[in-house]
Design a protein around this motif. Structure first.
Motif, PDB file in Angstrom:
ATOM      1  N   SER A  89       1.449   7.872  -3.916  1.00 18.17           N
ATOM      2  CA  SER A  89       0.792   7.078  -3.764  1.00 18.17           C
ATOM      3  C   SER A  89       2.007   6.326  -2.718  1.00 18.17           C
ATOM      4  CB  SER A  89       0.032   6.050  -3.978  1.00 18.17           C
ATOM      5  OG  SER A  89      -1.015   6.657  -4.616  1.00 18.17           O
ATOM      6  N   CYS A  90       2.190   5.343  -1.715  1.00 19.95           N
ATOM      7  CA  CYS A  90       3.591   4.788  -1.432  1.00 19.95           C
ATOM      8  C   CYS A  90       4.049   3.605  -1.910  1.00 19.95           C
ATOM      9  CB  CYS A  90       3.589   4.453   0.099  1.00 19.95           C
ATOM     10  SG  CYS A  90       2.622   2.526   0.401  1.00 19.95           S
ATOM     11  N   GLY A  91       3.067   2.864  -2.476  1.00 20.90           N
ATOM     12  CA  GLY A  91       3.278   1.729  -3.173  1.00 20.90           C
ATOM     13  C   GLY A  91       3.732   0.641  -2.575  1.00 20.90           C
ATOM     14  N   LYS A  92       3.335   0.004  -1.377  1.00 25.64           N
ATOM     15  CA  LYS A  92       3.478  -1.065  -0.423  1.00 25.64           C
ATOM     16  C   LYS A  92       2.784  -0.780   0.322  1.00 25.64           C
ATOM     17  CE  LYS A  92       8.994  -0.077  -0.424  1.00 25.64           C
ATOM     18  NZ  LYS A  92       9.177   0.587   0.403  1.00 25.64           N
ATOM     19  N   CYS A  93       1.686  -0.509   0.743  1.00 22.68           N
ATOM     20  CA  CYS A  93       0.651  -0.914   1.364  1.00 22.68           C
ATOM     21  C   CYS A  93      -0.694  -1.870   1.298  1.00 22.68           C
ATOM     22  CB  CYS A  93      -0.139   0.397   2.239  1.00 22.68           C
ATOM     23  SG  CYS A  93      -0.975   1.561   1.183  1.00 22.68           S
ATOM     24  N   TRP A  94      -1.002  -1.860   2.194  1.00 18.27           N
ATOM     25  CA  TRP A  94      -2.049  -2.831   1.468  1.00 18.27           C
ATOM     26  C   TRP A  94      -2.853  -2.941   0.261  1.00 18.27           C
ATOM     27  CZ3 TRP A  94      -7.393  -3.826   0.459  1.00 18.27           C
ATOM     28  CH2 TRP A  94      -7.564  -5.159   0.488  1.00 18.27           C
ATOM     29  N   PHE A  95      -3.379  -1.726   0.297  1.00 13.68           N
ATOM     30  CA  PHE A  95      -4.207  -0.486  -0.960  1.00 13.68           C
ATOM     31  C   PHE A  95      -3.738  -0.260  -2.489  1.00 13.68           C
ATOM     32  CE2 PHE A  95      -6.282   0.014   3.258  1.00 13.68           C
ATOM     33  CZ  PHE A  95      -7.884  -0.190   2.707  1.00 13.68           C
ATOM     34  N   CYS A  96      -2.028  -0.511  -1.980  1.00 12.57           N
ATOM     35  CA  CYS A  96      -1.297  -0.094  -3.171  1.00 12.57           C
ATOM     36  C   CYS A  96      -0.778  -1.307  -3.635  1.00 12.57           C
ATOM     37  CB  CYS A  96       0.115   0.522  -2.563  1.00 12.57           C
ATOM     38  SG  CYS A  96      -0.371   2.344  -2.500  1.00 12.57           S
ATOM     39  N   GLU A  97      -0.427  -2.058  -3.230  1.00 11.93           N
ATOM     40  CA  GLU A  97      -1.067  -3.804  -3.320  1.00 11.93           C
ATOM     41  C   GLU A  97      -2.100  -4.222  -3.999  1.00 11.93           C
ATOM     42  OE1 GLU A  97       0.136  -5.941  -0.576  1.00 11.93           O
ATOM     43  OE2 GLU A  97       2.362  -5.888   0.064  1.00 11.93           O
ATOM     44  N   LEU A 103      -6.336   4.812  -2.348  1.00  9.30           N
ATOM     45  CA  LEU A 103      -6.589   5.015  -1.493  1.00  9.30           C
ATOM     46  C   LEU A 103      -5.972   4.639  -0.527  1.00  9.30           C
ATOM     47  CD1 LEU A 103      -9.605   2.675  -2.797  1.00  9.30           C
ATOM     48  CD2 LEU A 103      -9.851   4.389  -1.815  1.00  9.30           C
ATOM     49  N   CYS A 104      -4.029   4.826  -0.838  1.00  8.54           N
ATOM     50  CA  CYS A 104      -3.020   4.134  -0.253  1.00  8.54           C
ATOM     51  C   CYS A 104      -3.722   4.669   1.420  1.00  8.54           C
ATOM     52  CB  CYS A 104      -1.924   5.078  -1.054  1.00  8.54           C
ATOM     53  SG  CYS A 104      -0.234   5.067   0.003  1.00  8.54           S
ATOM     54  N   ASP A 105      -2.803   4.008   2.273  1.00  6.48           N
ATOM     55  CA  ASP A 105      -2.650   4.377   3.461  1.00  6.48           C
ATOM     56  C   ASP A 105      -1.820   4.909   3.858  1.00  6.48           C
ATOM     57  OD1 ASP A 105      -4.911   3.453   4.519  1.00  6.48           O
ATOM     58  OD2 ASP A 105      -4.387   0.823   5.088  1.00  6.48           O
ATOM     59  N   ASN A 106      -0.629   5.432   2.864  1.00  7.27           N
ATOM     60  CA  ASN A 106       0.718   6.313   3.296  1.00  7.27           C
ATOM     61  C   ASN A 106       0.489   7.970   3.278  1.00  7.27           C
ATOM     62  OD1 ASN A 106       1.160   4.603   5.700  1.00  7.27           O
ATOM     63  ND2 ASN A 106       2.297   3.163   4.016  1.00  7.27           N
TER      64      ASN A 106
HETATM   65 ZN   LIG Z   1       0.069   2.802  -0.456  1.00 11.31          ZN
END
Ligand SMILES: [Zn+2]
Ligand SMILES: NC(=O)c1ccc[n+]([C@@H]2O[C@H](COP(=O)([O-])OP(=O)(O)OC[C@H]3O[C@@H](n4cnc5c(N)ncnc54)[C@H](O)[C@@H]3O)[C@@H](O)[C@H]2O)c1
Ligand SMILES: [Zn+2]
Length: 389
Positions: A89-97, A103-106
């Motif tokens: 998970s990227c930790g920055k996308c809407w889902f990570c937030e 469910l991370c987008d990246n």
């Molecule tokens: Zn993410």
């Protein structure tokens, strides 16, 4: 380097693959110290998730030592002992937030397959087919960890490799089931499946204050582990009428929260099971939802069912009538490891959460094909096989 490769349905071999290299500035390279089998790998091995390619490296649960760090990594340095979330998970996308890390987008660099299958793509996972990003897995000497500041966690000194390893996936998955399933103090919780995931879900439910936790399986050795190491009650479904017994143990109401930790290859009996198996083998349905059906049926009115077991596509004879008329809430997810791992490591350090009994078999990576055979057949009371590269 050496790695365990998928070579076709039910075919594994240890072979040579190129060493991983840093690709993005947030990556680290980890020298794997321990990596473990998961029920999810069996679905890949058996060809139930048809997006593996010959030569793919398996494995998504691991712990190791940092040997290289990218220029933007802040939280890790060479020499650190880390455990890594199986989902990327990227930790920055809407889902990570929203802390919906799986469910991370990246996290999935290859989202087209799951977008077509499910409408949207969840995040990526190590060693979990091209549908989940095609990332090389952890049953290898080294692994590249993307977004390492988000997905890798330093292990406290007092927690052993054998214990911390399970924070990577099984313990985080179990915790998520109890947490998002809504377990509250005083609840009666039933857990289907006494594998690594079910045992961890049961322990989480207890730590979240459930009054009674009952784990259901047919393998007595696993149920004995539940009683001895988890401290929950057990039911052998081959010798008991599960629905009646659960009612009996919940004041006549049925469990408040039902957690399914079995998945698409569930065992069962009777004509309904034979029909499911035949349809799955003919690829007319992708999954056998035996335990999900039972959980929806047994759940108390207004209760909740959380599906931890992995399903790929479509199921038949889903009890929508029971779900709707009994007001049951049903959810499921791949695990949001990043949300739970620090807390799990703290609890492991305090001795509240023990996991090392799950590692019934520990062997060198060279023996991984045999380890998978034993794990798949549940031979020699195997619960999990751990590989040491
Ligand atoms: Zn993410
Ligand atoms: N959601 C996630 O992020 C996540 C993470 C890890 C694993 N999983 C999934 O969780 C499931 C369990 O994983 P595991 O590693 O514990 O697997 P496992 O294969 O070790 O254990 C599954 C257990 O279920 C039992 N079982 C089979 N049919 C049953 C039935 N009808 N009723 C009750 N028990 C039954 C088996 O005897 C076995 O002990 C798998 O489907 C796996 O893919 C999901
Ligand atoms: Zn897993």
């Amino acid at each position: 380097m050496k790695a365990l490769q998928w070579q076709g349905v039910n075919k594994l071999a240890v072979g040579e693959v190129p060493d991983p290299q840093l690709r993005n500035p947030g990556d680290i390279i980890v020298k794997v110290r321990r990596t473990v089998t998961c029920g999810s790998d069996l679905h890949l091995l058996g060809g139930y998730i048809p997006f593996m390619e010959k030569g793919d490296v398996l494995g998504h649960e691991f712990l190791g030592e940092v040997v290289e760090v990218g220029p933007e990594v802040r939280r890790h340095k060479v020499g650190d002992r880390v455990v890594v979330s199986s989902f990327i998970s990227c930790g920055k996308c809407w889902f990570c937030e929203q802390e919906l890390y799986s469910l991370c987008d990246n996290g999935n660099t290859n989202p087209a397959i799951t977008e077509t299958l499910w409408g949207q793509a969840p995040g990526g996972c190590f060693g979990y087919s091209h549908a989940m990003g095609g990332n090389p897995g952890s049953h290898a000497e080294y692994i590249r960890v993307p977004f390492a500041d988000v997905g890798a966690f330093a292990v406290p000194e007092e927690v052993s490799d054998e214990r911390a390893l399970f924070a990577s996936d099984a313990a985080a998955t179990g915790w998520m089931g109890a947490d998002l399933g809504g377990v509250k103090p005083g609840d009666v919780v039933a857990v289907w499946g006494a594998g690594g995931v079910g045992q961890m879900a049961a322990r989480a439910a207890m730590l979240l204050g459930a009054e009674r936790v009952i784990v259901i399986d047919r393998l007595d050795n696993r149920l004995q582990q539940v009683e001895k190491y988890i401290g929950a009650e057990t039911l052998n479904f081959e010798r008991t009428n599960v629905a009646l017994e659960l009612r009996e143990r919940s004041g006549g109401r049925g469990p408040d929260v039902c957690i399914e930790a079995v998945g698409m290859e569930a065992a069962g009996k009777g004509p309904q099971y034979a029909y499911d198996q035949l349809k799955q083998q003919l690829r007319l349905q992708t999954d056998r939802p035996v335990a999900v059906r039972e959980a929806v049926h047994a759940c108390r009115k207004g209760g909740s069912v959380f599906v931890l077991g992995v399903y790929a596509g479509f199921v038949d004879k889903f009890p929508l009538g029971a779900l709707m008329n009994k007001g049951v809430t049903m959810r499921g997810a791949q695990m949001h490891g990043q949300r739970y791992i620090p807390m799990l490591l703290d609890r492991m350090a305090r001795g509240e959460l023990i996991t090392e009994h799950l590692a019934t078999h520990v062997m060198p990576l060279d023996q991984a094909p045999e380890g998978y055979r034993i794990f798949k057949e549940k031979e020699d009371n195997c619960v999990r096989a751990v590989f040491v590269p």
